[in-house]
Scaffold this active site. Structure first.
Site, short mmCIF file in Angstrom:
data_model
loop_
_atom_site.label_atom_id
_atom_site.label_comp_id
_atom_site.label_asym_id
_atom_site.label_seq_id
_atom_site.Cartn_x
_atom_site.Cartn_y
_atom_site.Cartn_z
N LYS A 21 0.46 -0.82 0.05
CA LYS A 21 0.12 0.00 0.02
C LYS A 21 0.39 1.32 -0.10
CE LYS A 21 -4.25 -1.71 2.89
NZ LYS A 21 -4.58 -1.50 4.13
N SER A 22 0.30 2.55 -0.88
CA SER A 22 0.89 3.70 -0.61
C SER A 22 0.65 4.49 0.38
CB SER A 22 1.00 4.08 -2.15
OG SER A 22 -0.50 4.53 -2.24
N ARG A 23 0.90 5.64 0.43
CA ARG A 23 -0.06 6.45 1.60
C ARG A 23 -1.42 6.85 0.90
NH1 ARG A 23 2.86 8.24 5.94
NH2 ARG A 23 4.93 7.56 6.33
#
Length: 550
Positions: A21-23
């Site tokens: 996951k990215s931010r």
């Protein structure tokens, strides 16, 4: 569409698909409740399955900035070094990490030295192709810059909101609710009532069976809350912890103060700025307790006097927490027992044994009431002296105390000692902030460490102030004030039969009392002892004891 033959021709036999996951994904999940990691997996499956080359998927749930905080990616690096896979598939290059430049260098060197292909849904990157390698460098290092920019922008937003008196630190603290419209804290009356009770019990004492109040420490208060009330902790439990109560009592937001700790980045690390640069908004949150009660609580927290440690169901006796063994320096405790003997006439005689003893084998063991009588006799002796002898004797007692010896240094030496101690405490403060910013300390641990630090700073200031009042010479000893204080203490001690009140009176006069055995006792012949009382400096101040008893 990417062809299997093309990848096989490059020597790619196994692919490792890394999902993370990215931010932005995390923010999207908060808004839409969508499982972004599953969406990412579905995308990569649709892309990789038609190629026909075996691949393994590994998912990283967290979005840590550094490799050391991402255990799954550590395993990926390990397997790529061992050449178990010839390519790593990611949604985009930045998914491999936005860590420090050192981390980016580790990833870059691994890809280049082992010729690890990077496969995305849009392009295959070959480390031996100069233009692809340039693009890899650009993507890796620019992703870090993008991350820094995003983080600084978010942090700047938090700073601006904090300056506006808004709550920016997550869940609303105990005693408050969070207003989503105003983004400010509001009082939760049910929880606030608990806060007020805790402050009241800590400052004014807990109710007793005889209708009076008993002074308690954090530990005794925790015991009282558990055994005698239905008051629950912020987490809904009945078992209160002394540290949790201390953190609540010392939290300045209950006095209407909102504090936001600002930081700065130095050499890639976020370091806390000095305390004077923190954002402090007074009256930014509703005050749950009165300012007077708040200051009374903080004064008690920072009180340096030794508090006797007794169980909640027992009351401290007259000498509790006062007497110290000269051999080992430990606090002496009371030992009481009742023994019955038969006399020659056949009658039963009851003998009450009451001693002060040190738990260390071979140390001091004296009669309890003999020490109490000596302390009262000491005060009576001083009180009966004429002005000249009283001033001389008080001066000698003060000079003989260990603490006073430290305070009779020259002003230059004392100033140097105080400054050095302040530097040590400032260094400790910096260490605490670094641990907090690095995530080693939780908010609770941070608040606890800072409360201890502030207490030590206050003790340093009190010591310096006390020395300035004593160093000027004998004329600084106000004989009439000392005599008045002595007479007040003796009168109050004789007028009460409550052993706990007597203990409070003695502890208000004596810092501690050192006990020395000069001749051992035999049978019913008691041991001979000497006492070395250490007086408190407030004995020298006018009207220090006039209102001690209510």
């Amino acid at each position: 569409m990417l062809k299997r033959e093309y990848l096989v021709g490059l020597g790619i036999e196994f692919i490792l698909n890394y999902l993370r996951k990215s931010r932005q994904d995390e923010e999207l999940e908060k808004r839409t409740k969508e499982d972004t990691l599953k969406a990412q997996k579905d995308l990569m499956d649709r892309f990789l399955e038609p190629i026909g080359i075996p691949y393994e998927q590994r998912s990283e749930i967290g979005s840590g900035d550094k490799i050391e905080s991402r255990p799954v990616f550590q395993g990926v690096i390990r397997d790529l070094r061992e050449k178990k896979y010839q390519a790593i598939a990611v949604k985009e290059i930045s998914r491999m990490g936005r860590g420090s430049y050192t981390d980016m260098g580790v990833i870059y060197d691994l890809i280049q030295e082992n010729r690890i292909f990077i496969i995305t849904p849009y392009k295959v990157y070959d480390p031996r192709n100069p233009s692809d390698l340039r693009q890899i460098r650009f993507e890796l290092f620019m992703s870090r810059e993008e991350f820094e920019t995003t983080r600084e922008r978010l942090f700047g937003g938090r700073v601006n909101n904090a300056m506006g008196g808004m709550w920016v630190s997550g869940k609303a603290p105990f005693g408050f609710t969070y207003n989503k419209k105003t983004r400010k804290l509001e009082v939760d009356e049910e929880e606030a009532a608990v806060v007020r009770i805790l402050f009241d019990y800590y400052v004014n004492g807990v109710p007793t069976k005889n209708g009076k109040r008993r002074d308690v420490s954090f530990r005794a208060l925790a015991t009282y809350l558990k055994r005698n009330t239905l008051i629950k902790t912020p987490k809904g439990k009945t078992d209160w912890h002394p540290i949790a109560i201390r953190q609540l009592i010392t939290n300045e937001r209950y006095n209407g103060v909102l504090r936001f700790r600002t930081t700065q980045r130095i050499n890639g690390k976020r370091i806390a700025r000095p305390e004077e640069e923190h954002i402090i908004r007074r009256d930014a949150v509703p005050r749950i307790i009165s300012e007077e009660l708040w200051h009374s609580a903080q004064e008690k927290v920072n009180e340096s006097a030794h508090k006797p440690r007794t169980k909640m169901e027992f009351s401290p006796c007259e000498l509790a927490g006062l007497c110290v063994c000269i051999k080992c320096g430990r606090r002496m405790i009371r030992q009481y027992s009742v023994q019955k003997y038969k006399t020659k006439e056949g009658k039963v005689s009851t003998y009450h044994k009451e001693f002060l003893w040190c738990t260390q084998p071979g140390c001091t063991f004296v009669k309890y009431r003999a020490v109490e009588e000596d302390l009262i006799a000491t005060l009576q002796y001083f009180s009966a002296l004429d002005n000249e002898r009283l001033q001389d004797q008080i001066g000698k007692v003060i000079a003989s105390n260990k603490k006073s010896q430290e305070l009779t240094l020259s002003k230059e030496a004392l100033s140097e000692h105080v400054n050095q101690r302040r530097k040590e405490l400032k260094a400790r403060e910096k260490f605490i902030y670094e641990k907090y910013e690095s995530g080693k300390y939780t908010d609770e641990v941070f608040d606890e460490r800072m409360a201890e630090l502030k207490g030590e700073l206050k003790k340093l200031e009190e010591m310096e102030t006390a020395v300035e009042g004593v160093q000027e010479g004998e004329e600084e000893i106000n004989v009439e004030a000392v005599r008045g204080n002595l007479e007040s203490v003796l009168q109050q001690y004789e007028s009460t039969n409550d052993k706990t009140e007597k203990n409070e009176i003695l502890r208000s006069v004596f810092e501690h009392v050192v006990i020395e055995i000069i001749e051992k006792g035999r049978g019913r012949i008691p041991a001979k002892h000497m006492i070395y009382p250490v007086l408190k400096f407030n004995l020298l101040k006018s009207n220090s004891f006039g209102l001690m008893m209510v």
